[in-house]
Motif scaffolding. Structure first.
Motif, PDB file in Angstrom:
ATOM      1  N   LEU A 178       0.772  -1.221   0.101  1.00  0.00           N
ATOM      2  CA  LEU A 178      -0.064  -0.097  -0.025  1.00  0.00           C
ATOM      3  C   LEU A 178       0.992   1.419  -0.014  1.00  0.00           C
ATOM      4  O   LEU A 178       0.387   2.430  -0.131  1.00  0.00           O
ATOM      5  N   ALA A 179       2.101   0.930   0.356  1.00  0.00           N
ATOM      6  CA  ALA A 179       3.070   2.580   0.435  1.00  0.00           C
ATOM      7  C   ALA A 179       3.193   3.297  -0.632  1.00  0.00           C
ATOM      8  O   ALA A 179       3.061   4.510  -0.871  1.00  0.00           O
ATOM      9  N   PRO A 180       2.892   2.660  -2.158  1.00  0.00           N
ATOM     10  CA  PRO A 180       3.065   3.723  -3.161  1.00  0.00           C
ATOM     11  C   PRO A 180       1.834   4.416  -3.197  1.00  0.00           C
ATOM     12  O   PRO A 180       1.794   5.588  -3.964  1.00  0.00           O
ATOM     13  N   LEU A 181       0.436   4.180  -2.728  1.00  0.00           N
ATOM     14  CA  LEU A 181      -0.513   4.844  -2.781  1.00  0.00           C
ATOM     15  C   LEU A 181      -0.372   6.279  -1.711  1.00  0.00           C
ATOM     16  O   LEU A 181      -1.188   6.947  -2.120  1.00  0.00           O
ATOM     17  N   ALA A 182       0.707   6.346  -1.212  1.00  0.00           N
ATOM     18  CA  ALA A 182       1.106   7.621  -0.350  1.00  0.00           C
ATOM     19  C   ALA A 182       1.308   8.803  -1.337  1.00  0.00           C
ATOM     20  O   ALA A 182       1.218   9.622  -1.153  1.00  0.00           O
ATOM     21  N   ALA A 183       1.533   8.247  -2.458  1.00  0.00           N
ATOM     22  CA  ALA A 183       1.497   9.184  -3.608  1.00  0.00           C
ATOM     23  C   ALA A 183       0.744  10.218  -3.934  1.00  0.00           C
ATOM     24  O   ALA A 183       0.575  11.441  -4.505  1.00  0.00           O
ATOM     25  N   LEU A 184      -0.742   9.549  -3.430  1.00  0.00           N
ATOM     26  CA  LEU A 184      -1.850  10.311  -3.706  1.00  0.00           C
ATOM     27  C   LEU A 184      -1.816  11.533  -2.692  1.00  0.00           C
ATOM     28  O   LEU A 184      -2.857  12.606  -2.920  1.00  0.00           O
ATOM     29  N   PHE A 185      -1.180  11.621  -1.481  1.00  0.00           N
ATOM     30  CA  PHE A 185      -1.323  12.652  -0.566  1.00  0.00           C
ATOM     31  C   PHE A 185      -0.168  13.879  -0.973  1.00  0.00           C
ATOM     32  O   PHE A 185       0.861  13.518  -1.635  1.00  0.00           O
ATOM     33  N   ALA A 186      -0.461  14.836  -0.474  1.00  0.00           N
ATOM     34  CA  ALA A 186       0.529  15.946  -0.660  1.00  0.00           C
ATOM     35  C   ALA A 186       1.662  16.071   0.536  1.00  0.00           C
ATOM     36  O   ALA A 186       1.474  15.413   1.554  1.00  0.00           O
ATOM     37  N   PRO A 187       2.822  16.493  -0.049  1.00  0.00           N
ATOM     38  CA  PRO A 187       3.902  16.529   1.007  1.00  0.00           C
ATOM     39  C   PRO A 187       3.652  17.527   2.123  1.00  0.00           C
ATOM     40  O   PRO A 187       2.995  18.539   1.768  1.00  0.00           O
ATOM     41  N   PRO A 188       4.167  17.415   3.047  1.00  0.00           N
ATOM     42  CA  PRO A 188       5.199  16.439   3.558  1.00  0.00           C
ATOM     43  C   PRO A 188       4.666  14.966   3.955  1.00  0.00           C
ATOM     44  O   PRO A 188       5.271  14.272   4.315  1.00  0.00           O
ATOM     45  N   TRP A 189       3.223  14.977   4.031  1.00  0.00           N
ATOM     46  CA  TRP A 189       2.759  13.722   4.749  1.00  0.00           C
ATOM     47  C   TRP A 189       2.992  12.443   3.859  1.00  0.00           C
ATOM     48  O   TRP A 189       2.981  11.374   4.626  1.00  0.00           O
ATOM     49  N   ARG A 190       3.239  12.443   2.531  1.00  0.00           N
ATOM     50  CA  ARG A 190       3.378  11.349   2.021  1.00  0.00           C
ATOM     51  C   ARG A 190       4.523  10.643   2.165  1.00  0.00           C
ATOM     52  O   ARG A 190       4.734   9.568   2.451  1.00  0.00           O
ATOM     53  N   TYR A 191       5.481  11.381   2.707  1.00  0.00           N
ATOM     54  CA  TYR A 191       6.739  10.950   3.251  1.00  0.00           C
ATOM     55  C   TYR A 191       7.098  10.184   4.521  1.00  0.00           C
ATOM     56  O   TYR A 191       8.004   9.716   4.750  1.00  0.00           O
ATOM     57  N   LEU A 192       5.778  10.112   5.070  1.00  0.00           N
ATOM     58  CA  LEU A 192       5.832   9.405   6.354  1.00  0.00           C
ATOM     59  C   LEU A 192       5.936   8.064   5.931  1.00  0.00           C
ATOM     60  O   LEU A 192       6.445   6.849   6.512  1.00  0.00           O
ATOM     61  N   ALA A 193       5.419   7.710   4.623  1.00  0.00           N
ATOM     62  CA  ALA A 193       5.703   6.166   4.066  1.00  0.00           C
ATOM     63  C   ALA A 193       7.129   6.206   3.498  1.00  0.00           C
ATOM     64  O   ALA A 193       7.212   4.839   2.935  1.00  0.00           O
ATOM     65  N   ALA A 194       7.940   7.117   3.527  1.00  0.00           N
ATOM     66  CA  ALA A 194       9.086   6.905   2.802  1.00  0.00           C
ATOM     67  C   ALA A 194      10.058   5.844   3.143  1.00  0.00           C
ATOM     68  O   ALA A 194      11.010   5.503   2.399  1.00  0.00           O
ATOM     69  N   ILE A 195       9.932   5.405   4.534  1.00  0.00           N
ATOM     70  CA  ILE A 195      10.799   4.430   5.244  1.00  0.00           C
ATOM     71  C   ILE A 195      10.743   3.111   4.467  1.00  0.00           C
ATOM     72  O   ILE A 195      11.553   2.257   4.718  1.00  0.00           O
ATOM     73  N   VAL A 196       9.495   2.936   3.764  1.00  0.00           N
ATOM     74  CA  VAL A 196       9.231   1.678   3.228  1.00  0.00           C
ATOM     75  C   VAL A 196       9.681   1.817   1.795  1.00  0.00           C
ATOM     76  O   VAL A 196       9.301   2.633   0.863  1.00  0.00           O
ATOM     77  N   PRO A 197      10.802   1.144   1.184  1.00  0.00           N
ATOM     78  CA  PRO A 197      11.434   0.986  -0.049  1.00  0.00           C
ATOM     79  C   PRO A 197      10.390   1.183  -1.242  1.00  0.00           C
ATOM     80  O   PRO A 197      10.541   1.811  -2.200  1.00  0.00           O
ATOM     81  N   ALA A 198       9.354   0.344  -1.092  1.00  0.00           N
ATOM     82  CA  ALA A 198       8.345   0.232  -2.260  1.00  0.00           C
ATOM     83  C   ALA A 198       7.442   1.648  -2.421  1.00  0.00           C
ATOM     84  O   ALA A 198       6.978   1.861  -3.557  1.00  0.00           O
ATOM     85  N   PHE A 199       7.601   2.455  -1.253  1.00  0.00           N
ATOM     86  CA  PHE A 199       6.914   3.771  -1.557  1.00  0.00           C
ATOM     87  C   PHE A 199       7.391   4.297  -2.948  1.00  0.00           C
ATOM     88  O   PHE A 199       6.627   5.198  -3.460  1.00  0.00           O
ATOM     89  N   TRP A 200       8.741   4.279  -3.162  1.00  0.00           N
ATOM     90  CA  TRP A 200       9.307   5.321  -4.216  1.00  0.00           C
ATOM     91  C   TRP A 200       8.701   4.787  -5.587  1.00  0.00           C
ATOM     92  O   TRP A 200       8.684   5.745  -6.548  1.00  0.00           O
ATOM     93  N   ALA A 211       6.394  15.259  -7.274  1.00  0.00           N
ATOM     94  CA  ALA A 211       7.162  13.924  -7.125  1.00  0.00           C
ATOM     95  C   ALA A 211       8.576  14.074  -7.454  1.00  0.00           C
ATOM     96  O   ALA A 211       8.980  14.731  -8.252  1.00  0.00           O
ATOM     97  N   LEU A 212       9.436  13.344  -6.638  1.00  0.00           N
ATOM     98  CA  LEU A 212      10.938  13.032  -7.098  1.00  0.00           C
ATOM     99  C   LEU A 212      11.007  12.363  -8.373  1.00  0.00           C
ATOM    100  O   LEU A 212      10.271  11.480  -8.772  1.00  0.00           O
ATOM    101  N   SER A 213      12.124  12.614  -9.331  1.00  0.00           N
ATOM    102  CA  SER A 213      12.469  12.145 -10.496  1.00  0.00           C
ATOM    103  C   SER A 213      12.849  10.322 -10.275  1.00  0.00           C
ATOM    104  O   SER A 213      13.219  10.199  -9.045  1.00  0.00           O
ATOM    105  N   PRO A 214      12.647   9.890 -11.060  1.00  0.00           N
ATOM    106  CA  PRO A 214      12.775   8.299 -11.015  1.00  0.00           C
ATOM    107  C   PRO A 214      14.050   7.957 -10.372  1.00  0.00           C
ATOM    108  O   PRO A 214      14.337   6.738  -9.582  1.00  0.00           O
ATOM    109  N   LEU A 215      15.185   8.462 -11.139  1.00  0.00           N
ATOM    110  CA  LEU A 215      16.509   8.070 -10.554  1.00  0.00           C
ATOM    111  C   LEU A 215      16.780   8.207  -9.170  1.00  0.00           C
ATOM    112  O   LEU A 215      17.409   7.423  -8.390  1.00  0.00           O
ATOM    113  N   PRO A 216      16.817   9.403  -8.669  1.00  0.00           N
ATOM    114  CA  PRO A 216      16.959   9.753  -7.169  1.00  0.00           C
ATOM    115  C   PRO A 216      15.960   8.855  -6.511  1.00  0.00           C
ATOM    116  O   PRO A 216      16.538   8.316  -5.416  1.00  0.00           O
ATOM    117  N   ALA A 217      14.866   8.658  -6.862  1.00  0.00           N
ATOM    118  CA  ALA A 217      13.982   7.679  -6.038  1.00  0.00           C
ATOM    119  C   ALA A 217      14.397   6.471  -5.889  1.00  0.00           C
ATOM    120  O   ALA A 217      14.341   5.798  -4.920  1.00  0.00           O
TER     121      ALA A 217
END
Length: 241
Positions: A178-200, A211-217
């Motif tokens: 479910l972590a990638p779904l955090a992309a639906l939220f506005a920053p900084p709240w979505r980055y609460l899920a950033a600890i999960v690698p799948a979030f990116w 959103a961050l560009s693919p390579l840095p993500a």
């Protein structure tokens, strides 16, 4: 003898393929990794329209496509974890400690095979369900999915005492999907899920203008994955079984 010598690899692959074919639960897991593809093809446009008209969100089909890219990592990692749990239940891993391959050798072999299979399957899915994205993006997503597969397998092996506990822990692992779904939220709240690698993977869909560009993500996701792998391996080394 190395687990990665051609002769040993061929023998291990034949044995694993036979074991998986005999276990309906593992076969279902492999089939499930491909299930999202036809669902997204059929319902993706409907989800895109509904999200746009109801919530003003565009790019929902891309986000669902990203989840489809992640799914093989979740399911193939789960299959690998259960195969290793089965080997531990049957004392196969203990016996392997006395062979040149060793317990760590068989674990490393299984993880490498899982990584390769996940990348192949996830890239194929990505090219199919995410045609609007730059061709490198599905490939980078597949790399993240492979990292997710490794984490899923090691998590089960490190914390489940047997396959019954493994089934219970699978529910916890599935929450990471479910972590990638955090992309639906506005920053900084979505980055609460950033600890999960799948979030990116969600960040890489470009569903958010910030959103961050693919390579840095991908770099951040892999760095987080390495830290989790180190932690899980440490937990695994501390197990008595």
């Amino acid at each position: 003898m190395s687990a990665f010598s051609p002769k040993t690899m061929a023998s291990l692959l034949r044995a694993d393929a036979l074991n998986v074919s005999r276990d309906p639960m593992l076969m279902i897991g492999i089939v499930m990794s491909m299930l999202p593809v036809p669902l997204i093809v059929v319902f993706g446009p409907l989800a895109e329209t509904a999200a746009s008209e109801t919530f003003g969100i565009t790019g929902m089909a891309r986000l669902l496509g990203a989840l489809a890219v992640l799914m093989p990592g979740a399911m193939l990692g789960w299959v690998t974890g259960f195969m290793l749990l089965d080997d531990r239940d049957e004392a196969v891993l203990m016996v392997l400690e006395t062979t040149p391959i060793g317990r760590n050798g068989i674990i490393a072999y299984r993880l490498v095979v899982t990584i390769v299979l996940t990348v192949i399957v996830s890239v194929s899915i990505g090219f199919f369900v995410l045609p609007a994205l730059l061709w490198t993006t599905p490939f980078l997503m597949a790399i993240i999915a492979a990292g997710h597969a490794v984490l899923s397998a090691l998590f089960l092996l490190a914390f489940a005492a047997n396959k019954v506990e493994g089934l219970a822990l699978t529910k916890l692992i599935n929450l990471a999907l479910l972590a990638p779904l955090a992309a639906l939220f506005a920053p900084p709240w979505r980055y609460l899920a950033a600890i999960v690698p799948a979030f990116w993977i969600g960040e890489m869909t470009g569903i958010s203008p910030t959103a961050l560009s693919p390579l840095p993500a991908t770099v951040i996701s892999l760095a987080t994955t390495v830290l989790f792998v180190m932690f899980l391996l440490r937990c695994l080394d501390r197990r008595a079984d």
